[in-house]
Design an enzyme around this catalytic site. Structure first.
Site: not given
Length: 143
Positions: A44, A47-49, A54
């Site tokens: 994750y 793309g986060h972020f 985070v």
């Protein structure tokens, strides 16, 4: 203490959705304490972020729910059952969780009625509470 391999014998989650690396304590139907080591290799974080990784709050609550289910899954009547998320109440994210953090996952079972479990859950990094709330999940047959 339970290792990842032992956790996978109790709950069906697998990479990339197994959110608990280790269980430190289990009191069947009462409480459980787990650990999630947060690393930059988590899928994750792509793309986060970008440029500011985070851990998503929904994944923190998932890690807490998996920890709570492990406690209940050790009870004779719920062995080999599946814990399905039902609700979240008063969930607050208080601090960001970032790569390198060791997330301590605490679940206290408040009630179990007709297979519906209510648990108070708290996630900590060191001594700081990063997220907390109350969850409900249903223990159902895996068929």
């Amino acid at each position: 203490m339970m290792t990842t391999t032992e956790i996978q014998e109790v709950i069906p989650h697998r990479y990339p959705f197994l959110m608990v690396d280790k269980i430190l304590e289990v009191e069947p139907g009462v409480r459980a304490v787990g650990i999630k080591n947060v690393t930059i290799n988590e899928p994750y974080f792509q793309g986060h972020f970008k440029g500011y990784p985070v851990m998503p709050g929904v994944l923190i609550i998932e890690a807490l729910a998996q920890t709570a289910v492990i406690s209940v899954a050790f009870m004779d009547q719920y062995k080999c059952k599946l814990g399905l998320f039902a609700s979240v109440d008063n969930y607050k994210i208080k601090k960001q969780v970032i790569p390198g953090d060791c997330l301590r996952l605490e679940a206290e079972i408040l009630s179990i009625r007709m297979g519906i479990v209510k648990a108070k859950v708290v996630a900590k990094v060191e001594d700081d509470i990063v997220a907390e709330g109350t969850i409900r999940f249903a223990m159902v047959d895996r068929d």
